[in-house]
Design a protein around this motif. Structure first.
Motif, PDB file in Angstrom:
ATOM      1  N   GLU A   1     115.775 -57.800  50.209  1.00 35.86           N
ATOM      2  CA  GLU A   1     117.178 -58.181  50.079  1.00 35.86           C
ATOM      3  C   GLU A   1     117.927 -57.958  51.389  1.00 35.86           C
ATOM      4  O   GLU A   1     118.767 -58.781  51.775  1.00 35.86           O
ATOM      5  N   ASN A   2     117.610 -56.860  52.086  1.00 38.22           N
ATOM      6  CA  ASN A   2     118.268 -56.624  53.369  1.00 38.22           C
ATOM      7  C   ASN A   2     117.874 -57.689  54.393  1.00 38.22           C
ATOM      8  O   ASN A   2     118.718 -58.174  55.155  1.00 38.22           O
TER       9      ASN A   2
ATOM     10  N   THR B   1     110.567 -50.692  44.495  1.00 37.66           N
ATOM     11  CA  THR B   1     111.998 -50.677  44.782  1.00 37.66           C
ATOM     12  C   THR B   1     112.254 -50.758  46.275  1.00 37.66           C
ATOM     13  O   THR B   1     113.167 -51.454  46.735  1.00 37.66           O
TER      14      THR B   1
ATOM     15  N   GLU C   1     114.359 -53.714  48.126  1.00 35.37           N
ATOM     16  CA  GLU C   1     115.513 -53.451  48.985  1.00 35.37           C
ATOM     17  C   GLU C   1     115.279 -53.990  50.388  1.00 35.37           C
ATOM     18  O   GLU C   1     116.201 -54.559  50.996  1.00 35.37           O
TER      19      GLU C   1
END
Length: 322
Positions: free
Chosen positions: A12-13, A5, A9
């Motif tokens: 994606e950032n 996870t 994240e």
């Protein structure tokens, strides 16, 4: 929170920050030219980056049902009409209008780029593996511009953008490779030589074929000309004959300038025909009476002796003497 996870994240950032930076550069660049700006707004609309689906601020009022009145037919019809009436949806579609004049404001530019980056990342992430996701991080201003210009809403996804990154990166590597440039140049020179040789041979073959075709066309044209001349001569003769018949009919049907003289000529011609018919009839009657008279004369008896018997006797004597 698991390591997977955290990695998702972080990715994606990173992709969001990269897209926000690229959109900022593209908007600032194209805003300086009217034609480029109009084209850029169209490409953003075509890729669905300016449309957002938001929860509707309008809430439908609940329909209250009076169970004690359900036996009433009029109340049931009223309730059916209320149920069938249009009701506001759960979501509304909102289109973002980019104000070109306010892009000089850093805060406004940042907000617009955040919206565009959010929508772009949400289109790229679904149904992509980690290999394609890593390729998406290789996007630059040129690749994003090409993607916006060549793709549409149903095409701009992570797989196609990753393929575009690979293709443009390979083209860039090949364009910067000296050995590849030498190979391409030699291939172009060799292909030009082959094309020139083939073109010369084809031109030589075409010249012979063209000469034969020209001669054949000349023979066909001459033959067709002779046949056409013969057909035209037949048509001319037929036309002259038809014209002569037409002139004859027209002359016969033309009105007489002197009707009284024409009437007299018609009467004289009719009288001549009547006299000629009477003369033929008189001759026939005369011949008939002569035949009757001859028959009667031959069979008449004069002193107990018939003329026909005398003629028969004379004929027998002549035959005996002969």
């Amino acid at each position: 929170m698991t390591e997977s996870t955290l990695n998702t994240e972080a990715y994606e950032n990173a992709l969001f920050d990269l897209s926000r930076f690229l959109f900022s550069a593209i908007l600032v660049r194209d805003a300086a030219d009217d034609e480029l700006w109009s084209q850029r707004v169209q490409t953003l609309e075509h890729n669905g980056l300016l449309s957002f689906l938001l929860p509707s601020p309008f809430k439908a009022a609940p329909i209250e049902v009076d169970e004690s009145r359900l036996e009433d037919a009029r109340y049931r019809r009223h309730l059916v009409r209320k149920l069938k009436a249009p009701r506001p949806g759960k979501h509304v579609s909102v289109r973002v209008a980019i104000k070109r004049d306010e892009l000089s404001n850093a805060a406004y530019l940042a907000d617009i780029c955040k919206l565009l980056a959010y929508k772009w990342v949400s289109k790229l992430l679904p149904d992509t593996d980690w290999t394609e996701k890593l390729l998406l991080l290789k996007q630059d201003e040129r690749i994003l511009t090409r993607a916006l210009d060549t793709m549409r809403m149903h095409q701009s996804d992570g797989k196609r953008v990753a393929q575009l990154v690979m293709r443009l990166t390979a083209e860039e590597i090949l364009d910067g490779n000296t050995r590849m440039q030498e190979i391409v140049s030699s291939m172009k020179a060799e292909s030009a030589r082959v094309v020139a040789d083939v073109s010369a041979r084809i031109a030589q073959m075409n010249s012979g074929v063209l000469a034969e075709a020209t001669a054949a066309i000349a023979r066909i044209t001459a033959d067709a000309g002779r046949q056409c001349d013969a057909y035209l001569e037949v048509i001319r003769r037929d036309a002259e004959a038809a014209r002569a018949r037409t002139d004859k009919v027209l002359s016969e049907c033309a009105p007489d300038p002197d009707p009284e003289a024409s009437w007299r000529r018609a009467m004289e011609a009719r009288e001549r025909e009547r006299k000629l018919a009477n003369r033929r009839g008189n001759r026939l009657w005369c011949a008939f009476f002569l035949v009757i008279f001859g028959v009667l004369a031959l069979h008449a008896e004069f002193g107990g002796f018939r003329a026909i018997d005398y003629l028969i006797e004379v004929a027998e004597r002549l035959l005996a003497a002969g």
